[in-house]
Design a protein around this motif. Structure first.
Motif, short mmCIF file in Angstrom:
data_model
loop_
_atom_site.label_atom_id
_atom_site.label_comp_id
_atom_site.label_asym_id
_atom_site.label_seq_id
_atom_site.Cartn_x
_atom_site.Cartn_y
_atom_site.Cartn_z
N LEU A 193 81.09 117.75 30.16
CA LEU A 193 79.81 117.04 30.20
C LEU A 193 78.68 118.06 30.07
N SER A 194 77.65 117.70 29.32
CA SER A 194 76.54 118.62 29.09
C SER A 194 75.21 117.91 29.28
N GLY A 195 74.17 118.74 29.56
CA GLY A 195 72.83 118.18 29.66
C GLY A 195 72.74 117.08 30.69
N GLU A 196 72.06 116.00 30.33
CA GLU A 196 71.87 114.87 31.24
C GLU A 196 73.19 114.16 31.57
N ASN A 197 74.20 114.35 30.72
CA ASN A 197 75.50 113.74 31.00
C ASN A 197 76.14 114.30 32.26
N THR A 198 75.77 115.53 32.64
CA THR A 198 76.36 116.13 33.85
C THR A 198 75.93 115.38 35.10
N ALA A 199 74.92 114.54 34.99
CA ALA A 199 74.45 113.76 36.14
C ALA A 199 75.28 112.49 36.34
N ASN A 200 76.25 112.26 35.47
CA ASN A 200 77.14 111.10 35.60
C ASN A 200 78.58 111.56 35.48
N PRO A 201 79.25 111.83 36.61
CA PRO A 201 80.60 112.39 36.58
C PRO A 201 81.66 111.44 36.02
N GLU A 212 70.52 124.73 24.05
CA GLU A 212 69.85 125.69 24.93
C GLU A 212 69.30 124.99 26.17
N GLY A 213 69.56 125.56 27.36
CA GLY A 213 69.03 125.02 28.60
C GLY A 213 69.94 124.03 29.30
N ASP A 214 71.05 123.64 28.65
CA ASP A 214 72.00 122.69 29.26
C ASP A 214 72.81 123.32 30.38
N MET A 215 73.20 122.50 31.34
CA MET A 215 74.33 122.83 32.20
C MET A 215 75.56 122.21 31.54
N LEU A 216 76.69 122.86 31.66
CA LEU A 216 77.93 122.39 31.04
C LEU A 216 79.04 122.37 32.09
N PHE A 232 87.27 123.22 38.42
CA PHE A 232 85.98 122.88 37.81
C PHE A 232 85.14 124.15 37.73
N ARG A 233 84.44 124.28 36.64
CA ARG A 233 83.45 125.31 36.49
C ARG A 233 82.22 124.71 35.79
N THR A 234 81.05 125.24 36.13
CA THR A 234 79.81 124.83 35.46
C THR A 234 79.18 126.07 34.84
N CYS A 235 78.88 125.97 33.57
CA CYS A 235 78.28 127.09 32.82
C CYS A 235 76.86 126.73 32.43
N ALA A 236 76.10 127.76 32.06
CA ALA A 236 74.76 127.56 31.52
C ALA A 236 74.78 127.83 30.02
N CYS A 324 82.90 121.43 45.34
CA CYS A 324 81.55 121.23 45.84
C CYS A 324 80.63 121.00 44.65
N GLY A 325 79.67 120.13 44.83
CA GLY A 325 78.77 119.86 43.71
C GLY A 325 77.52 119.13 44.15
N VAL A 326 76.55 119.10 43.24
CA VAL A 326 75.31 118.34 43.44
C VAL A 326 75.00 117.58 42.16
N ILE A 327 74.31 116.47 42.33
CA ILE A 327 73.81 115.70 41.18
C ILE A 327 72.35 115.39 41.41
N VAL A 328 71.50 115.79 40.48
CA VAL A 328 70.10 115.38 40.46
C VAL A 328 70.01 114.22 39.48
N PRO A 329 69.86 112.98 39.98
CA PRO A 329 69.97 111.79 39.12
C PRO A 329 69.11 111.86 37.87
N GLY A 330 69.77 111.56 36.74
CA GLY A 330 69.08 111.51 35.47
C GLY A 330 68.76 112.85 34.84
N ARG A 331 69.08 113.96 35.55
CA ARG A 331 68.69 115.27 35.03
C ARG A 331 69.91 116.17 34.79
N TYR A 332 70.62 116.52 35.87
CA TYR A 332 71.76 117.43 35.69
C TYR A 332 72.68 117.36 36.91
N GLY A 333 73.87 117.88 36.73
CA GLY A 333 74.82 118.01 37.82
C GLY A 333 75.52 119.36 37.75
N ILE A 334 76.09 119.77 38.87
CA ILE A 334 76.81 121.05 38.96
C ILE A 334 78.05 120.81 39.80
#
Length: 360
Positions: A193-201, A212-216, A232-236, A324-334
């Motif tokens: 999942l990338s960009g705003e999609n990371t906010a919806n697991p 550029e600028g996405d979380m992946l 799970f891993r999250t990249c920039a 462990c993870g966080v989700i900022v709704p509509g923006r990004y997740g990690i």
């Protein structure tokens, strides 16, 4: 109950039967695999303290015969075979896997085994799951091998990802690398999942291209010898804004602190509380969306579950998928996830891939 891991699983299970005239009836593929060590899609174990029979299809008898010393492997050719066993050994009570047996299967066995009372409580399910929770050295070795495959696939993938690739393309590459490095199959759905999609697991890999600028977020698993591992891993993607980097650092610290709190004997809520406290210190705990860990082994997800509820003491030899993870709704997740094995003094982290933020 003797929990000596030098005993075979079926012998340890049979020690839990309440009397000599009771038996276990096992039909689910995962329990058949655990108790017999054989990969059987369709079979039946009927076992008591006096007799242990593994019924298989006539067409598979030659394949499994003499493959398991703990059982008399027999072809199931007659509806009355199991009833004859009950009568011969005076078995009056049969425990079934109530959580796994369908209503139609239960009706068939109730008719065939009318000589005995069928126990439909969760006693057999719970006993098998309890035994599976504490892994033998051979089981832990299989889990470790599965995790090595994950680490290798992730390392290879990092050298292959490029801006402009789609989530679906990356998922396909990842699936190929997992098989290439020895995974039995894809038992665990691949998450890319990338960009705003990371906010919806709950999303599946799409045609969205990483920019550029996405979380992946990358989530995947491997199987070796029937045992599972995942990570799970999250990249920039390129340079990210400071808020995203702060959130990533918070999650990295939180999972490390949670892992540091793990050991046999602590309650199943301790590591989760520690990780959440770290997220709180970083000011992102309101975005936490997941409990800290669950068991893993023959199934990608199994007990115990490590979260806020309960305080059941954890046991050495338990394999855990910690996350462990966080989700900022509509923006990004990690999300970050590692494999760990509990010991009396801490935990052994099987995941060797770095948790430092990787920039693609």
């Amino acid at each position: 109950m003797n929990e000596n891991n030098t005993q075979t699983p079926i012998r340890r299970l049979l020690e839990r039967l309440p009397s000599d005239n009771s038996a276990a009836l096992v039909t689910s593929p995962v329990s058949l695999r655990y108790l017999s060590g054989l990969n059987i899609d369709s079979g039946i174990i009927l076992a008591s303290k006096e007799v242990r029979i593994l019924f298989v299809k006539q067409s598979e008898l030659a394949l499994f015969k003499n493959k398991c010393a703990d059982f008399d492997v027999t072809a199931l050719t007659d509806k009355g075979q199991m009833l004859d066993v009950l009568i011969k050994y005076g078995i009056k009570r049969v425990f079934i896997e109530a959580d796994k047996m369908t209503v139609s299967e239960y009706s068939v066995f109730k008719e065939r085994l009318h000589y005995a009372k069928i126990d439909t409580t969760n006693a057999l399910d719970n006993a098998i799951l309890d035994l599976r929770t504490v892994k033998t050295e051979a089981e832990l070795s299989a889990v470790a091998n599965a995790q090595k495959i994950c680490d290798k696939a992730y390392d290879r993938l990092l050298g292959s990802i490029r801006k402009g690739m789609s989530e679906r393309q990356i998922a396909s590459m990842l699936g190929y690398y997992l098989i290439k490095f020895g995974s039995d199959g894809e038992n665990i759905p691949i998450t890319v999942l990338s960009g705003e999609n990371t906010a919806n697991p709950y999303l599946r890999p799409s045609d969205r291209q990483i920019t550029e600028g996405d979380m992946l977020i990358l989530g995947f698993g491997a199987s070796w010898g029937g045992y599972n591992a995942k990570m799970f891993r999250t990249c920039a993607v390129g340079k990210i804004d400071p808020k995203r980097e702060n959130a990533y650092n918070a999650v990295e610290c939180a999972i490390e602190d949670g892992l540091g709190a793990l050991r046999a004997g602590v309650g199943n809520n301790v590591a989760d509380s520690v990780a959440r406290a770290t997220l709180n210190a970083w000011g992102v705990d309101q975005y936490c969306f997941t409990t800290f860990a669950h068991g893993i082994g023959l199934e990608p997800e199994e007990p115990p579950y490590l979260g806020r509820g309960g305080s059941v003491a954890l046991r050495a030899g338990t394999a855990l998928f910690t996350k462990c993870g966080v989700i900022v709704p509509g923006r990004y997740g990690i999300k970050i996830g590692d494999m760990a094995v509990l010991t009396d003094i801490g935990c052994n982290n099987l995941t060797k891939a770095t948790k430092m933020l990787v920039h693609i």
